[in-house]
Design a protein around this motif. Structure first.
Motif, PDB file in Angstrom:
ATOM      1  N   THR A 262       0.814  -1.222   0.000  1.00 57.23           N
ATOM      2  CA  THR A 262       0.000   0.000   0.000  1.00 57.23           C
ATOM      3  C   THR A 262       0.851   1.278   0.000  1.00 57.23           C
ATOM      4  OG1 THR A 262      -0.152  -0.009   2.424  1.00 57.23           O
ATOM      5  CG2 THR A 262      -1.885  -1.154   1.206  1.00 57.23           C
ATOM      6  N   SER A 263       2.180   1.147  -0.117  1.00 59.24           N
ATOM      7  CA  SER A 263       3.039   2.326  -0.129  1.00 59.24           C
ATOM      8  C   SER A 263       2.827   3.126  -1.419  1.00 59.24           C
ATOM      9  CB  SER A 263       4.507   1.929   0.008  1.00 59.24           C
ATOM     10  OG  SER A 263       4.916   1.123  -1.083  1.00 59.24           O
ATOM     11  N   LYS A 264       3.208   4.398  -1.377  1.00 62.59           N
ATOM     12  CA  LYS A 264       2.918   5.306  -2.486  1.00 62.59           C
ATOM     13  C   LYS A 264       3.531   4.844  -3.798  1.00 62.59           C
ATOM     14  CE  LYS A 264       3.114  10.182  -3.828  1.00 62.59           C
ATOM     15  NZ  LYS A 264       3.501  11.558  -3.418  1.00 62.59           N
TER      16      LYS A 264
ATOM     17  N   LEU B 247       0.545  -7.102  -4.880  1.00 64.83           N
ATOM     18  CA  LEU B 247      -0.277  -6.155  -5.633  1.00 64.83           C
ATOM     19  C   LEU B 247      -0.010  -4.754  -5.094  1.00 64.83           C
ATOM     20  CD1 LEU B 247      -2.655  -5.504  -7.582  1.00 64.83           C
ATOM     21  CD2 LEU B 247      -4.179  -5.873  -5.626  1.00 64.83           C
ATOM     22  N   HIS B 248       0.401  -3.842  -5.957  1.00 67.87           N
ATOM     23  CA  HIS B 248       0.609  -2.459  -5.530  1.00 67.87           C
ATOM     24  C   HIS B 248      -0.748  -1.754  -5.506  1.00 67.87           C
ATOM     25  CE1 HIS B 248       2.420   1.763  -6.218  1.00 67.87           C
ATOM     26  NE2 HIS B 248       2.431   1.465  -4.927  1.00 67.87           N
ATOM     27  N   TYR B 249      -1.146  -1.320  -4.328  1.00 69.97           N
ATOM     28  CA  TYR B 249      -2.481  -0.735  -4.115  1.00 69.97           C
ATOM     29  C   TYR B 249      -2.302   0.507  -3.244  1.00 69.97           C
ATOM     30  CZ  TYR B 249      -7.546  -1.581  -4.461  1.00 69.97           C
ATOM     31  OH  TYR B 249      -8.868  -1.513  -4.793  1.00 69.97           O
ATOM     32  N   PRO B 250      -1.831   1.624  -3.834  1.00 72.47           N
ATOM     33  CA  PRO B 250      -1.414   2.787  -3.046  1.00 72.47           C
ATOM     34  C   PRO B 250      -2.561   3.699  -2.617  1.00 72.47           C
ATOM     35  CG  PRO B 250      -1.049   3.201  -5.361  1.00 72.47           C
ATOM     36  CD  PRO B 250      -1.599   1.801  -5.271  1.00 72.47           C
TER      37      PRO B 250
ATOM     38  N   SER C  59       1.984  -4.475   8.274  1.00 72.50           N
ATOM     39  CA  SER C  59       3.243  -3.958   8.808  1.00 72.50           C
ATOM     40  C   SER C  59       3.937  -3.123   7.743  1.00 72.50           C
ATOM     41  CB  SER C  59       4.154  -5.104   9.248  1.00 72.50           C
ATOM     42  OG  SER C  59       5.397  -4.620   9.689  1.00 72.50           O
ATOM     43  N   ASP C  60       4.271  -1.886   8.073  1.00 73.39           N
ATOM     44  CA  ASP C  60       5.095  -1.017   7.226  1.00 73.39           C
ATOM     45  C   ASP C  60       4.592  -0.923   5.783  1.00 73.39           C
ATOM     46  OD1 ASP C  60       6.835  -0.543   9.382  1.00 73.39           O
ATOM     47  OD2 ASP C  60       7.991  -2.359   8.934  1.00 73.39           O
ATOM     48  N   GLY C  61       3.320  -0.642   5.617  1.00 75.09           N
ATOM     49  CA  GLY C  61       2.782  -0.468   4.275  1.00 75.09           C
ATOM     50  C   GLY C  61       2.537  -1.748   3.517  1.00 75.09           C
ATOM     51  N   LYS C  62       2.626  -2.884   4.185  1.00 77.05           N
ATOM     52  CA  LYS C  62       2.395  -4.180   3.551  1.00 77.05           C
ATOM     53  C   LYS C  62       1.227  -4.885   4.254  1.00 77.05           C
ATOM     54  CE  LYS C  62       6.166  -3.556   1.121  1.00 77.05           C
ATOM     55  NZ  LYS C  62       7.444  -4.196   1.471  1.00 77.05           N
TER      56      LYS C  62
END
Length: 246
Positions: free
Chosen positions: A116-118, A129-132, A178-181
């Protein structure tokens, strides 16, 4: 004939799934070819389950019958020298003749990874999966709790499913953050075609606020694929573990 079981890991990015199919380039094709080169026999392996194109496995199992005298503790080393870098044999065991990697499995765990990081983690881009965007994590946790237990999962099964029944038992379902994951773990006695990916796609709608946890429960009870959300992309899914009663 000996019944050899192997545990393997693989990166499914470039493969058309695990199971042999007409278009070729599957994990099974590569494994059977390597075993054939090693033993001189035509290999016919049976896996604990199939994974779709682009799906990975941290620990998948398969078994096959052979008359080869290769010691069991030498199989992994011998095969790994004949496999590409994206498939690795972790261990080998000699099993009773009646052992079957799929029928003997008691439970399987899948993990779906989300970043979920930018900008996304470049080193995990093939496995998450990148889901920002901000997600309502507590609402998602409340929603996923509804899949635990024995249910008809028709709402979370692909229309292409050929199973005679969509009733499955989910033993555990949880989300770790944890930490954007985000890691979504689902453990069950069996799964339907695209089941985990559809559950995840629907959970992401909950996370965005498009659905509530109560809506998720109603979707499960509807037993209709059109009631659920989209199918999440394949590359975030990994067969995490398969468990047997030794």
């Amino acid at each position: 004939m000996r019944n050899i079981r192997m545990a393997i890991s693989y990166d499914g990015t470039t493969y058309h799934g695990f199971q042999t199919q007409p278009i070729g380039n599957t994990v099974q094709d590569v494994l059977e070819h390597a075993i054939g080169v090693l033993t001189g026999e035509k290999a016919d392996i049976t896996a604990s389950g199939r994974t779709d194109a682009g799906v990975h496995a941290r620990r998948q199992y398969f078994n096959f019958y052979t008359s080869s005298p290769i010691p069991v503790d030498r199989w992994a080393l011998a095969l790994n020298s004949r496999l590409p870098d994206d498939i690795v044999v972790l261990q080998a065991d000699e099993m009773p003749s009646q052992f079957h990697s799929s029928y003997s499995a008691k439970r399987k765990t899948y993990r779906y990874g989300i970043d979920t990081s930018k900008f996304g983690d470049v080193f995990e881009r093939k496995y998450r999966l990148h889901y920002p965007m901000p997600l309502l994590l507590e609402e998602m946790k409340e929603a996923i709790a509804h899949v635990r237990g024995t249910h008809d999962f028709s709402s979370f099964a692909s229309k292409r499913s050929t199973k005679t029944t969509h009733v499955r038992t989910i033993l555990d379902a949880r989300i770790e953050a944890s930490d954007g994951k985000l890691d979504i773990f689902i453990t069950g006695n069996g799964f339907l075609y695209n089941m985990v990916r559809i559950i995840v796609g629907t959970l992401l709608w909950v996370g965005e606020g498009k659905l509530t946890a109560a809506d998720f429960k109603r979707i499960l009870e509807a037993r209709e694929r059109s009631a659920a959300g989209p199918t999440a992309m394949a590359h975030g899914l990994m067969l995490w573990e398969v468990e047997y009663e030794e």
